[in-house]
Design a protein around this motif. Sequence first.
Motif, mmCIF file in Angstrom:
data_model
loop_
_atom_site.group_PDB
_atom_site.id
_atom_site.type_symbol
_atom_site.label_atom_id
_atom_site.label_comp_id
_atom_site.label_asym_id
_atom_site.label_seq_id
_atom_site.Cartn_x
_atom_site.Cartn_y
_atom_site.Cartn_z
ATOM 1 N N PHE A 202 -5.534 38.687 -8.516
ATOM 2 C CA PHE A 202 -4.621 39.249 -9.517
ATOM 3 C C PHE A 202 -4.999 40.711 -9.730
ATOM 4 N N ALA A 203 -4.117 41.448 -10.380
ATOM 5 C CA ALA A 203 -4.369 42.882 -10.579
ATOM 6 C C ALA A 203 -5.677 43.131 -11.328
ATOM 7 N N ALA A 204 -5.981 42.295 -12.324
ATOM 8 C CA ALA A 204 -7.181 42.529 -13.137
ATOM 9 C C ALA A 204 -8.294 41.512 -12.894
ATOM 10 N N TYR A 205 -8.004 40.461 -12.119
ATOM 11 C CA TYR A 205 -8.984 39.378 -11.971
ATOM 12 C C TYR A 205 -9.062 38.882 -10.523
ATOM 13 N N LEU A 206 -10.243 38.459 -10.170
ATOM 14 C CA LEU A 206 -10.453 37.678 -8.957
ATOM 15 C C LEU A 206 -10.800 36.257 -9.402
ATOM 16 N N PRO B 248 -13.397 39.238 -13.715
ATOM 17 C CA PRO B 248 -12.634 40.484 -13.899
ATOM 18 C C PRO B 248 -13.077 41.527 -12.867
ATOM 19 N N TRP B 249 -12.124 42.307 -12.367
ATOM 20 C CA TRP B 249 -12.478 43.372 -11.405
ATOM 21 C C TRP B 249 -13.392 44.413 -12.057
ATOM 22 N N TYR C 21 -16.818 34.121 -15.887
ATOM 23 C CA TYR C 21 -17.084 32.810 -16.502
ATOM 24 C C TYR C 21 -16.421 31.713 -15.673
ATOM 25 N N TYR C 22 -16.847 30.470 -15.934
ATOM 26 C CA TYR C 22 -16.257 29.293 -15.293
ATOM 27 C C TYR C 22 -15.354 28.562 -16.278
ATOM 28 N N ASP D 35 -1.255 26.552 -17.750
ATOM 29 C CA ASP D 35 -1.296 28.016 -17.692
ATOM 30 C C ASP D 35 -2.477 28.479 -18.534
ATOM 31 N N PHE D 36 -3.387 29.227 -17.910
ATOM 32 C CA PHE D 36 -4.610 29.661 -18.576
ATOM 33 C C PHE D 36 -4.601 31.179 -18.682
ATOM 34 N N ASN D 37 -4.720 31.688 -19.926
ATOM 35 C CA ASN D 37 -4.772 33.142 -20.116
ATOM 36 C C ASN D 37 -6.205 33.606 -19.861
ATOM 37 N N MET D 38 -6.384 34.375 -18.784
ATOM 38 C CA MET D 38 -7.737 34.756 -18.361
ATOM 39 C C MET D 38 -8.378 35.765 -19.312
ATOM 40 N N ARG D 39 -7.551 36.467 -20.101
ATOM 41 C CA ARG D 39 -8.100 37.444 -21.044
ATOM 42 C C ARG D 39 -8.526 36.767 -22.343
#
Length: 686
Positions: free
Chosen positions: A328-332, A348-349, A355-356, A394-398
């Motif tokens: 993703f643009a901000a995350y691997l 996060p990039w 985190y897991y 759907d998980f919000n990574m932020r």
Amino acid sequence: MSNAIQPPKAKIIPKLLEKHGHSRTDNYYWLNERENPEVIDYLNKENEYYQKSTAHTKDFQNSLFEEMKARIKEDDESVPYFYNGYFYITRFEKGKDYPIHSRKKGSMEAPEEIMFDCNEMAKGHAYFNLSGLSVSEDNVWASFGVDTVSRRQYTIQIKNLQTGEILPVAIENTTAGATWASDNQTLFYSRKDEQTLRADKIYKHKLGTAASQDVLVFFEKDETFDVSVYKSKSKKYIIINSNSTMTTEYRMVLSATPDDKFTIFQKRTRGLEYSMSHFGDHFYIVTNKDKATNFKLMKTPEDATAKENWVDVIPHRDEVLLEDIDIFAAYLVVTERYNGLNQIRIMPWSGEGAYYLPFESETFTAYTTTNLDFETEILRYSFQSLATPSSVIDFNMRTQTKTILKEQEVLGGEFDKNNYTEERIWATAKDGTKVPISLVYRKGLKKNGQNPTLLYAYGSYGVTMDCYFSSVRLSLLDRGFIYAIAHIRGGEDLGRPWYENGKLLKKKNTFTDFIDCSQFLIAQKYTSSQHLYAEGGSAGGLLMGAIVNMAPSLYHGVIAQVPFVDVVTTMLDDSIPLTTGEYDEWGNPNVKKYYNYMLSYSPYDNVTAQEYPNMYVATGLHDSQVQYWEPAKWVAKLRNLKTDNNILYLDTNMDAGHGGASGRFEAIKEIAKEYSFLLDLEGIKR
């Protein structure tokens, strides 16, 4: 039970087979003549014997089918995913066997556009499968593949989604896999060899031209490789993947200039496996380079893709298998496996705060699903366990918050996951290796050795047998069965070495692991040999064939679906689909040491005059993966040699192939047959 009805006896026509100065006689070789009326007659007689012998279970089979069907939400639909301006949905309607593929523009409130109603398309066909749906970037054109025989030879057609017109072009003998270039005029697709069904060619088709004018872009001449073509998530590249068991090679061209020449990403080096994802001005590579047995993540600049330019992003770890990545643009997002269990790691990039995702269970499966959008902080993943229905999340990574979009509904009102116990236990194999077994059963079960138990496994090709929920399986659990999965070597359940130690000249570990798991379940008083059943399909059917030769008295009954049991003869015939690509899995029997080893476990070659358990063997006449004659010959030889009066059924679907019947309810009828076989042996009548 069925002694009054006599089973058919296949006639014996000895055929001498010689290799490496060794001779063996195959009395039933003639059964591989698919067009021979005597062969069809024999298969029909076996079917008739099966039908007559099980006539007393017919009503029970039907009620089992209705019971399983009643748990399934018939008017169901997938969680929509958003791609390139449209929400895409797959849905089923009540009473119908096949899916409807549709989309809505911009919002879920927009009118539905039905792209394909497979119920209409399937009319007049005993078998129907639509696959490989690919939509052009301008959202006008869709390519799709159709198979009406079940040999996985798809005919690709193209539909104008604005007018509904299907173009007259029909591209035959493909894998169905295809992808559009950015000009919305050029379609790349993969085609199969007519005889072996190996995907060996990539073609380029231009809208408005005949299929005969399609241009061959790439031919894979190495018979141990097959090829596919797809577009990078960034949409920048069209990518050709050449793949064998142990080696990969990629070529690519800019999607905007599809008539340019493909360039090689990193040329094939035997033993080097890699997959790559494009992001920004780099490629990210999951690879086993530098003896990274469990794989690691590397990256390389877009303009310097050869392996000497690759640098580590996530180094190799001995105890963690790196399975996949989502960018993703901000995350691997990294999918890993530790101690046999799935892990999803968010990185996060920016390099801070990785985190897991937290998972409590030990009998679960979690995996990322459709994540097509770069510019989002939402990760979509799926979770299920042996007792927990599948959910899409759907998980919000932020914010680290999750929304459950859908949990599989189990209809009928009686299902409560709290009524079931899930466990993971470890059996010790004879060489000291600890092998995990996952179990599910009704709460309150007593470990008195009397519980009917179905032990399932696969154990080949590095395929991991993850724990999954099945509403159909409740029909066994609610009648007192334990359901267990043996995570044996040959799969990749505990990392890549787990696979390496269950293939080639170590293949027998797969079989002995299963037997050791069976003995452990008996020793721990879960069950006994009078109540233990085994099941496996395809290469898992090879496993069934091996264990009934090696330890027949351990099992009361065995189900072998489309079993790969004539290993040596099949692997010596390079005209049969899949054979040459499998040398790295089983060995090449043209080499004496592999020939001898395969001969030592090949189920068909090792049938002897001994007692065998009750057996139900299922196959399909049009199977392209495991030809119908393997189980047919095996059953014929078993009938001739076995010294018991136990049940032996051969059930051939004369309309289907490797995956069985195509309709969603037809497939349940096949499971109802299997379950009635088990329940009948247990004396359970309702």
